[in-house]
Design an enzyme around this catalytic site. Structure first.
Site, PDB file in Angstrom:
ATOM      1  N   GLY A   1      -9.838 -23.659 -28.647  1.00 12.15           N
ATOM      2  CA  GLY A   1      -9.466 -24.942 -28.037  1.00 12.15           C
ATOM      3  C   GLY A   1     -10.643 -25.794 -27.619  1.00 12.15           C
TER       4      GLY A   1
ATOM      5  N   GLY B   1       8.119 -23.426 -24.612  1.00  9.04           N
ATOM      6  CA  GLY B   1       7.169 -22.849 -25.568  1.00  9.04           C
ATOM      7  C   GLY B   1       6.707 -21.470 -25.128  1.00  9.04           C
TER       8      GLY B   1
ATOM      9  CG  HIS C   1      40.611   8.504 -43.666  1.00 11.65           C
ATOM     10  ND1 HIS C   1      40.208   7.243 -43.305  1.00 11.65           N
ATOM     11  CD2 HIS C   1      39.984   9.347 -42.828  1.00 11.65           C
ATOM     12  CE1 HIS C   1      39.378   7.325 -42.288  1.00 11.65           C
ATOM     13  NE2 HIS C   1      39.222   8.584 -41.976  1.00 11.65           N
TER      14      HIS C   1
ATOM     15  CG  HIS D   1       3.436 -25.068 -20.708  1.00 13.86           C
ATOM     16  ND1 HIS D   1       2.663 -24.601 -21.751  1.00 13.86           N
ATOM     17  CD2 HIS D   1       3.191 -24.244 -19.657  1.00 13.86           C
ATOM     18  CE1 HIS D   1       1.960 -23.549 -21.328  1.00 13.86           C
ATOM     19  NE2 HIS D   1       2.267 -23.314 -20.073  1.00 13.86           N
ATOM     20  N   GLY D   2       7.265 -24.913 -20.646  1.00 16.37           N
ATOM     21  CA  GLY D   2       8.079 -23.768 -20.215  1.00 16.37           C
ATOM     22  C   GLY D   2       8.804 -23.131 -21.394  1.00 16.37           C
TER      23      GLY D   2
ATOM     24  CB  THR E   1      -1.851 -26.698 -27.405  1.00 14.82           C
ATOM     25  OG1 THR E   1      -1.517 -27.998 -27.863  1.00 14.82           O
ATOM     26  CG2 THR E   1      -3.339 -26.506 -27.431  1.00 14.82           C
ATOM     27  CB  SER E   2       0.485 -23.078 -24.556  1.00 12.32           C
ATOM     28  OG  SER E   2       1.838 -23.202 -24.920  1.00 12.32           O
TER      29      SER E   2
HETATM   30  P1  ADP Z   1       1.427 -28.736 -26.204  1.00 16.43           P
HETATM   31  O1  ADP Z   1       0.264 -29.383 -25.496  1.00 16.43           O
HETATM   32  O2  ADP Z   1       1.185 -28.568 -27.659  1.00 16.43           O
HETATM   33  O3  ADP Z   1       2.722 -29.380 -25.865  1.00 16.43           O
HETATM   34  P2  ADP Z   1       2.047 -26.718 -24.266  1.00 16.43           P
HETATM   35  O4  ADP Z   1       2.742 -27.796 -23.521  1.00 16.43           O
HETATM   36  O5  ADP Z   1       2.813 -25.474 -24.501  1.00 16.43           O
HETATM   37  O6  ADP Z   1       1.473 -27.240 -25.636  1.00 16.43           O
HETATM   38  O7  ADP Z   1       0.752 -26.271 -23.479  1.00 16.43           O
HETATM   39  C1  ADP Z   1      -0.007 -27.172 -22.737  1.00 16.43           C
HETATM   40  C2  ADP Z   1      -1.108 -26.390 -22.066  1.00 16.43           C
HETATM   41  O8  ADP Z   1      -1.994 -25.869 -23.043  1.00 16.43           O
HETATM   42  C3  ADP Z   1      -1.956 -27.211 -21.167  1.00 16.43           C
HETATM   43  O9  ADP Z   1      -1.418 -27.285 -19.873  1.00 16.43           O
HETATM   44  C4  ADP Z   1      -3.289 -26.490 -21.185  1.00 16.43           C
HETATM   45  O10 ADP Z   1      -3.366 -25.498 -20.166  1.00 16.43           O
HETATM   46  C5  ADP Z   1      -3.287 -25.793 -22.503  1.00 16.43           C
HETATM   47  N1  ADP Z   1      -4.221 -26.458 -23.417  1.00 16.43           N
HETATM   48  C6  ADP Z   1      -4.004 -27.565 -24.138  1.00 16.43           C
HETATM   49  N2  ADP Z   1      -5.099 -27.847 -24.895  1.00 16.43           N
HETATM   50  C7  ADP Z   1      -6.013 -26.889 -24.618  1.00 16.43           C
HETATM   51  C8  ADP Z   1      -7.328 -26.591 -25.066  1.00 16.43           C
HETATM   52  N3  ADP Z   1      -7.934 -27.355 -25.971  1.00 16.43           N
HETATM   53  N4  ADP Z   1      -7.953 -25.500 -24.573  1.00 16.43           N
HETATM   54  C9  ADP Z   1      -7.334 -24.704 -23.672  1.00 16.43           C
HETATM   55  N5  ADP Z   1      -6.108 -24.934 -23.221  1.00 16.43           N
HETATM   56  C10 ADP Z   1      -5.438 -26.000 -23.676  1.00 16.43           C
HETATM   57 MG    MG Z   2       3.526 -29.536 -23.964  1.00 17.37          MG
END
Ligand code: ADP
Ligand code: MG
Length: 550
Positions: A460, A378, A217, A375-376, A418-419
């Site tokens: 897995g 993740g 402005h 796990h929750g 892993t999950s």
């Molecule tokens: P992390 O084990 O790395 O802490 P999470 O706690 O997020 O991973 O996930 C755990 C879940 O992953 C397990 O309850 C199982 O259902 C699944 N899981 C772990 N290893 C395997 C696998 N080799 N094949 C299929 N599912 C798997």
């Molecule tokens: Mg775990």
């Protein structure tokens, strides 16, 4: 600035009337401003922009699908009133609240704030995001004091695209703030502007000089410097702006939207000359120009000047910046509404996220019995990343298969553990399977779940009975197949399969883990179901029951 004899008192409102008459496909006139002609679906956040007149295409030119739902239009260089804000806000509100966004000027802040309070008294959720991109107007450590100039386009565009994608008000506000926090602008003027009907410009720039950092402005600039050529001006602007790179963007990973804005009397050809120089400067510094605009984006009547804006994108902002939009002054892509299938898919992602939010502690506690308790969290990180990238993929018009693939990649990136890897791989495989098919019917959906199972087993190496998510996913796939073969309709078959999945997951309580983190403490888990199997069942139930927002 007017060539024809003009009555200054009603110039602005006559200009808006004429603008509406000239753009009957985009806007309609209401008291207080203009609103978009394209219907606004119920449940869509209304993005309202605005400010004084004299800045076309801001703000009325930015009203349309994928951009602002309405613009509040003040007098020349004067903020609209709170009453106007209420009129335009009420006209575009559809039950999901309003985002008011405008340049950070005292008058606008005052009137929009008062207007917001009045709208809130009507029970409407209203948020305000002021645009503060002008680096000349306050120091870097006081960003909230900065004025808004041409960078507002990015904020309005991102907010409008987020609203169009059906995101809730919290998200639209968050994205608008994020866009604002990552855009910086700097302008220069070579001569002042003249109000309609006036004979003298608002300010002068001495011959052979240029005002650096002037306001929209005619507010005085940061400094005055000798007039330079395009290359030197480009270097000056680029250098000052790049010096304000956001802290979280590494120097070698800058993806920018570049806006070169003409302020009124700066001809397009001369803008292009300057843009060429800006482009060279940026390339020489190794930044990536993800996108650009070169033209009049926010003007200041007939001011002779230019401003350069840089917005540091991330994946999220880039998706919304690139989304289709269709307004009088800014159009992009084919403004196709999201297809029904994509709407339904996003609703499923949303439902899964909600479920995991509710179950995060329960799943963590289950994982803590014999695993590490994450796990929750993740799963929640995974779905959040996946859902964001699904939204972006949908706004870019990706097919169902592509959306799932991108969501899978995001899940592995964000989920971790892993999950995270297994869910990412499963979604990627399911998406890939659907992307190969020519249609998405019951058979293709069953095949996609089989592909997901194969991916989980492939990655897995778990066998049925090892107490993993496989013990829930395999029964799901088998049940889905058998139901479909028995002639059960897809929706019902999906529901029945999800119910079987939950039973199978619960039954893992009787198993001993042979794989994964839970194995060493296996016996402890007897009597508790496997967390990954349970979360899978919860997710599939939520996804099956999700209803797309209409
Ligand atoms: P992390 O084990 O790395 O802490 P999470 O706690 O997020 O991973 O996930 C755990 C879940 O992953 C397990 O309850 C199982 O259902 C699944 N899981 C772990 N290893 C395997 C696998 N080799 N094949 C299929 N599912 C798997
Ligand atoms: Mg775990």
């Amino acid at each position: 600035m007017s060539y024809l004899p003009t009555d200054a008192s009603d110039f602005a409102s006559k200009a808006i009337d004429g603008f509406v008459a000239a753009h009957p496909r985009h806007v309609q006139r209401i008291d207080g401003g203009v609103i978009r002609l394209a219907p606004i679906p119920s449940g869509q956040v209304g993005v309202v922009v605005g400010g004084g007149s004299g800045h076309y295409p801001a703000f009325a030119g930015l009203v349309g699908r994928g951009l602002a739902a309405g613009a509040v239009c003040g007098n020349i260089f004067a903020s609209p009133s709170a009453g106007q804000v209420v009129q335009v806000g009420s006209a575009v509100e559809r039950g999901a609240g309003l985002l008011l966004s405008f340049g950070n000027y005292a008058g606008d802040v005052l009137h929009f704030t008062l207007g917001a309070e009045r709208l809130r008294r009507q029970g409407i959720d209203v948020r305000i995001v002021t645009v503060t991109d002008d680096i000349a107007s306050a120091p870097i450590d006081q960003p909230e004091l900065r004025r808004g100039i041409a960078g507002g386009l990015v904020v309005y565009k991102v907010a409008g695209a987020a609203a169009e994608a059906g995101l809730p008000l919290d998200e639209v506000e968050r994205l608008a703030r994020k866009a604002n926090s990552r855009i910086r602008s700097l302008g220069v003027a070579f001569s002042g502007c003249t109000l309609p009907g006036a004979s003298q410009p608002l300010f002068d720039v001495p011959k052979g000089r240029m005002a650096i950092g002037m306001g929209l402005h005619g507010e005085p600039g940061l400094s005055e410097g000798p007039l330079t050529d395009a290359n030197s001006l480009a270097a000056l602007l680029v250098e000052r702006l790049l010096a304000e790179r956001p802290a979280d963007v590494p120097e070698d990973q800058q993806r920018l939207v570049v806006l070169l804005n003409g302020l009124g009397s700066f001809k397009y050809e001369e803008l292009f000359v300057l843009f060429g120089a800006v482009n060279q400067e940026l390339l020489a510094r190794g930044v990536v120009l993800a996108d650009c605009e070169c033209g009049e984006l926010v003007t200041s009547l007939d001011m002779a000047g230019v401003s350069l804006s840089l917005c540091w994108l991330d994946a999220e902002l880039e998706g919304f910046w690139n989304a289709p939009a269709d307004s009088a002054a800014y159009r992009r892509g084919a403004p196709t509404p999201l297809p029904q299938a994509q709407h339904a898919l996003l609703a499923r992602f949303e439902a899964v996220e909600k479920t995991l939010e509710q179950r995060v502690e329960e799943l963590g506690a289950l994982d803590a019995v014999a695993g590490d308790g994450d796990h929750g969290l993740g799963m929640l990180r995974g779905i959040r990343g996946a859902r964001q990238s699904a939204i972006h993929a949908c706004t870019r018009g990706c097919s169902t298969g592509e959306v799932l693939m991108e969501a899978g990649e995001a899940w592995s990136d964000h989920g971790g553990g892993t999950s995270g890897a297994l869910w990412g791989g499963a979604l990627l495989a399911a998406g890939n399977s659907i992307a190969q098919a020519s249609e998405v019917g019951a058979a293709e959906i069953a095949a996609a779940f089989d592909a997901a199972l194969q991916a989980v087993v492939g990655l897995g190496k778990a066998a049925p009975g090892d107490k993993t998510m496989v013990d829930a996913l395999q029964p799901y796939c088998l049940k889905l197949r058998s139901e479909l073969e028995a002639g059960v309709a897809l929706d019902q078959a999906l529901q029945n399969a999800a119910a079987s999945c939950l039973l199978a997951a619960q039954a893992t309580a009787e198993l001993l883990p042979k794989l994964g983190r839970a194995r060493p403490h296996g016996s402890r888990s007897l009597g508790h179901p496997d967390p990954g199997a349970m979360s899978l069942a919860y997710c599939l139930i939520a996804a099956t029951q999700a209803q797309p927002a209409t």
